[in-house]
Design an enzyme around this catalytic site. Structure first.
Site: not given
Length: 281
Positions: A238-240
């Site tokens: 979800n963040y990278l």
């Protein structure tokens, strides 16, 4: 700091968790000077999934002064940013740039951290196992930044015990192989025959193979130990920016399936198709 924005609670939610916009006065402490640093803000609150966030950070003087001002004449349970909501914040950010939200700062910090850590940790001459350890360490730095913690898995002790048993067995195997190599070298020194030379070379190859297997097992143990209280999956999904990972794999000849499982490869098929080894976030 890659903090979550702190959205309003949904109906039925009772856990006392907060984020940036919903911080209360009791969640921070201000120190004019601490640990050789000036304008230190100490954070201590429960974030998503009731995971404690604790951090001390030195901020710009104006930020420190503003926080001090926002705390004046307030009770510990009062909101620190009482005139701000996530909706207001995101509307302001949208006015600055289309598509910009509070979460973008969190995802940006995560991705740039991965990029910088991979550049600092990866050695082109390392073995595949060592490169994977470097990748996992870079990902761990992101998980720590984003406060993706977990309790130590119940299976941890047992799996570490099994892994240590494999390491011990491989060490015994290596000691035996080295003894056989020494014996073969002594025999070749006496006979100096092609057959005895071939036996020495064969045993040399076996020693090298076992050493590589032992090194791989030790790296696995290190990785497992460092990862026992870190949840790595959330940041990876979800963040990278997946193009960072794909480019790294292509640059250092790491099979993509060693980093992404089947489901992740399907989700990030676009990045696998488009990112070349020279991509930089």
């Amino acid at each position: 700091l890659a903090l979550r924005a702190g959205n309003e609670k949904e109906e039925g939610e009772t856990a006392d968790t907060v984020g940036c916009c919903s911080l209360r006065v009791e969640h921070i402490a201000l120190h004019s000077r601490q640990g050789g640093k000036e304008n230190v803000v100490e954070f201590d609150f429960l974030g998503k999934d009731c995971i404690r966030y604790y951090n001390k950070v030195s901020v710009e003087k104006q930020v420190f002064k503003n926080l001090k001002l926002f705390m004046e004449e307030k009770e510990p349970g009062d909101n620190l940013f009482d005139k701000l909501s996530t909706a207001m914040l995101n509307k302001h950010l949208q006015d600055l740039m289309d598509g910009l939200t509070a979460k973008v700062f969190r995802t940006y910090n995560a991705s740039i951290t991965l990029q910088e850590q991979l550049e600092a940790l990866t050695n082109e001459k390392d073995s595949l196992a060592a490169k994977l350890l470097s990748y996992n360490r870079a990902n761990r730095a992101v998980a720590i930044l984003c406060n993706h913690q977990r309790s130590t898995p119940k299976t941890y002790e047992k799996s570490m015990k099994n892994l240590q048993a494999k390491i011990d067995a491989r060490k015994d195997h290596l000691a035996d192989a080295k003894a056989r190599l020494r014996k073969a070298k002594a025999e070749h020194k006496c006979k100096k025959e092609a057959k005895s030379r071939a036996a020495v070379e064969k045993k040399k190859k076996l020693v090298k193979k076992i050493e590589e297997q032992l090194a791989k097992l030790k790296l696995q143990a290190t990785d497992k130990e460092e990862n026992k209280q870190i949840a790595m999956g959330t940041s990876k999904l979800n963040y990278l920016d997946p193009r960072i990972t794909v480019a790294w794999c292509k640059r250092f000849d790491v099979p993509i399936e060693k980093v992404y499982n089947k489901t992740q490869r399907e989700k990030f098929a676009w990045a696998i198709a488009m990112a070349e080894e020279d991509f930089v976030f």
